[in-house]
Scaffold this motif. Sequence first.
Motif, PDB file in Angstrom:
ATOM      1  N   THR A 109       0.851  -1.309  -0.040  1.00 42.63           N
ATOM      2  CA  THR A 109       0.048  -0.164   0.058  1.00 42.63           C
ATOM      3  C   THR A 109       0.816   1.257   0.085  1.00 42.63           C
ATOM      4  OG1 THR A 109      -1.693  -1.384   1.284  1.00 42.63           O
ATOM      5  CG2 THR A 109      -1.999   1.133   1.240  1.00 42.63           C
ATOM      6  N   TRP A 112       2.216   1.709  -3.273  1.00 42.09           N
ATOM      7  CA  TRP A 112       1.100   2.000  -4.152  1.00 42.09           C
ATOM      8  C   TRP A 112       1.003   3.544  -4.183  1.00 42.09           C
ATOM      9  CZ3 TRP A 112      -3.687   3.732  -2.776  1.00 42.09           C
ATOM     10  CH2 TRP A 112      -4.530   4.163  -3.776  1.00 42.09           C
ATOM     11  N   SER A 113       1.017   3.928  -2.859  1.00 40.88           N
ATOM     12  CA  SER A 113       0.449   5.393  -2.867  1.00 40.88           C
ATOM     13  C   SER A 113       1.300   6.229  -3.431  1.00 40.88           C
ATOM     14  CB  SER A 113       0.496   5.600  -1.107  1.00 40.88           C
ATOM     15  OG  SER A 113       1.785   5.841  -0.609  1.00 40.88           O
ATOM     16  N   HIS A 115       2.426   6.641  -6.649  1.00 40.54           N
ATOM     17  CA  HIS A 115       2.026   7.399  -7.825  1.00 40.54           C
ATOM     18  C   HIS A 115       0.727   8.578  -7.347  1.00 40.54           C
ATOM     19  CE1 HIS A 115      -1.942   5.032  -7.631  1.00 40.54           C
ATOM     20  NE2 HIS A 115      -2.240   5.764  -8.551  1.00 40.54           N
ATOM     21  N   PRO A 122       0.353   4.818 -12.411  1.00 46.29           N
ATOM     22  CA  PRO A 122       0.866   3.734 -11.492  1.00 46.29           C
ATOM     23  C   PRO A 122       2.084   3.241 -11.836  1.00 46.29           C
ATOM     24  CG  PRO A 122      -1.538   3.904 -11.836  1.00 46.29           C
ATOM     25  CD  PRO A 122      -1.124   4.834 -12.724  1.00 46.29           C
ATOM     26  N   TYR A 125       5.445   3.719  -9.795  1.00 47.57           N
ATOM     27  CA  TYR A 125       5.723   2.817  -8.327  1.00 47.57           C
ATOM     28  C   TYR A 125       6.668   1.603  -8.729  1.00 47.57           C
ATOM     29  CZ  TYR A 125       1.429   0.353  -8.861  1.00 47.57           C
ATOM     30  OH  TYR A 125       0.402  -0.411  -9.290  1.00 47.57           O
ATOM     31  N   TRP A 161       3.270  -7.975  -5.150  1.00 48.12           N
ATOM     32  CA  TRP A 161       3.824  -7.385  -6.237  1.00 48.12           C
ATOM     33  C   TRP A 161       3.044  -7.583  -7.643  1.00 48.12           C
ATOM     34  CZ3 TRP A 161       6.749  -3.162  -6.326  1.00 48.12           C
ATOM     35  CH2 TRP A 161       7.251  -2.688  -7.278  1.00 48.12           C
ATOM     36  N   LEU A 164       0.205  -5.285  -7.631  1.00 48.71           N
ATOM     37  CA  LEU A 164       0.913  -3.891  -8.245  1.00 48.71           C
ATOM     38  C   LEU A 164       0.960  -3.585  -9.635  1.00 48.71           C
ATOM     39  CD1 LEU A 164       3.212  -2.694  -5.233  1.00 48.71           C
ATOM     40  CD2 LEU A 164       0.374  -2.080  -5.601  1.00 48.71           C
ATOM     41  N   TYR A 167      -2.183  -3.955 -11.300  1.00 48.38           N
ATOM     42  CA  TYR A 167      -3.057  -2.667 -11.339  1.00 48.38           C
ATOM     43  C   TYR A 167      -2.422  -1.514 -12.384  1.00 48.38           C
ATOM     44  CZ  TYR A 167      -4.562   1.777  -9.344  1.00 48.38           C
ATOM     45  OH  TYR A 167      -5.305   2.983  -9.117  1.00 48.38           O
ATOM     46  N   ALA A 168      -0.935  -1.685 -12.328  1.00 55.70           N
ATOM     47  CA  ALA A 168      -0.317  -0.458 -13.146  1.00 55.70           C
ATOM     48  C   ALA A 168      -0.669  -0.985 -14.463  1.00 55.70           C
ATOM     49  CB  ALA A 168       1.058  -0.481 -12.952  1.00 55.70           C
TER      50      ALA A 168
END
Length: 448
Positions: A109, A112-113, A115, A122, A125, A161, A164, A167-168
Motif C-alpha cells: 500500500t 502503491w501510494s 503514484h 501507477p 511506483y 507485487w 501492483l 493494477y499498473a
Amino acid sequence: MGWFHNIRRLTGIAPIRLSARVRQAIAAEQDRAEIAIGSVQLAIVVVFGIFYAASPKTFAADVPFAPVPYALSAYAAFTLLRLGAAWRARLPGWFLAVSIVVDMALLMTLIWSFHIQYMQPPAFYLKAPTLLYVFIFIALRTLRFEARYVLLAGLAGMVGWLCLVAYAAAHDMNSMPVTRDYVRYMTSPSILWGAEIDKILSIAIVTLILALAQVRARAMLERGAAQGSAILELSRFFAPEIAKRISDAEQALVPGEGEMRAAAALFVDLRGFSNLARALPPRDLVALLSDYQARFAPVIRAHGGSIDKFIGDGILASFGAALPNPRAAADALACVDALLFEAQAWRTAREAQGLPSLEVGFGVAAGTVLFACVGDADRLEYTVIGDVVNLAARLEKQTKTEKCRALATRETFELALTQDYRPTVEPRRILGVAIPGIGQPVDLVVLG
C-alpha cells in the motif's frame, strides 16, 4: 508440521524426537525472536519516517492527498500492537500468519501510494526501490527458525507485487503501453514484463533459499537443544565436570581409559542407617535419604568436590580427580569442616522437630588415584580407583572405634597444610593405628 518433516526427509535431515521440556524451551526462544522481529520492524518504520520527513519533497505542491504519512502511521500502529502483544503472551500461529500478510499489504500500500503522492501514472511506483524492503521482511522471519513463516512472507510479497503490476498494467495500458525497450522502461512510467518477472522470481528464489536454510537451521537448533537438555540431565546423574567431559569427548568413550591424578577421596556415611531401614516405612526412609543428601551434596560441590556416587547412605566424593586441582587435600579438609558444621545443624534441626538425632561419619585420604572410565560397551561410568579410595572408606568406619566424627591420615593433613589449609579446631593426632583391611599401622588426625 507434516510438511516440515517432509521437507526434512527430502533434504536428508533425520527427524529428532524432542521432549516436552525441549519444545517449550524452543518455543520460549521463538517468543523472544518475535519481540526482536517487532523491534526491528518498528525501527524500520522510524527510520523510514525520519527519511521521509527530512528529505525534500519533489512532488507537486497542489497534490490533494499525501498518503505516505498515513501508510507509515498505520504500519507503526500495527507494529506497536503486535510488539505489545508479543511482550504480554505467546502469539498464536494464526495471528503471526495474519500479521505477515498485513505487513506485506501495508508495504505494498505504501509503494502503491507513491503514484498518488507524486501525481504520476501507477507504473511509476514499479521503479521504487522500496520493493527491497520485501527482502528485509522475509529475512526477519528467519529469526523464528520456522520455514513456514518465511514461505508465507515470500508468497505474500510475490502476490502483493503481482497485484501492483496488474493494477499498473490495467490503469496505464492505453496511455503508457507495455514496452520491450529497457531504456524506455527506465526513463518512462512504462511496464517491462521481463523486469517485473525478474523481481518476482528474485523474491521466490530468495524465499526458497531462506526456507531451506531455515529447515536445516531448525534441525541444528533442535539437535543442539536436545543435546543441551541431555547434558543438563547428565549433570544431575553425574558430577557437572563428568557430564562436561562426556559431552566434550571428541571420540566415543571406551572402557579402560584412565589417568593417574594427585587427588583426595572423601567418604561420608550416615550411621545407624541399617537399623533405620528396618524401622522406617519405605517412604519415610527415602525422605530421610533425600534430606541427608540434599544437605551434604551441595556442601561438597561448593568446595570443589566431585560426587563420584551415592552408595545407599554413603557418599563417595573426590577432589582433583575429575579436574586437576593443586589444592585437592586442602579443599577436601575444608569441605569436612563445613560438613561437620552442617551435620551439627541437621542434628539440631531434627531434635527441634522431635526426631531422633543422627550421626554422620567422614573419612579423608589423599594420594594418587586412577580416574578411569570403567564398565562395558553398553554401560560406562567414570570413577576413582585406588588405595586412597579404599583408605577413605576404612577411615570413616574407624571413626566409630576412635569415638569421633571425622578422620584423615597424617600425611593428608600435613599435605593440606602445605596447600594453605587452616584447621577450624585444634587437631588431635593418633599414631600407629591398626585399621582392618590396611596392611600397616596408620597415623591419624581427628578432624572433629
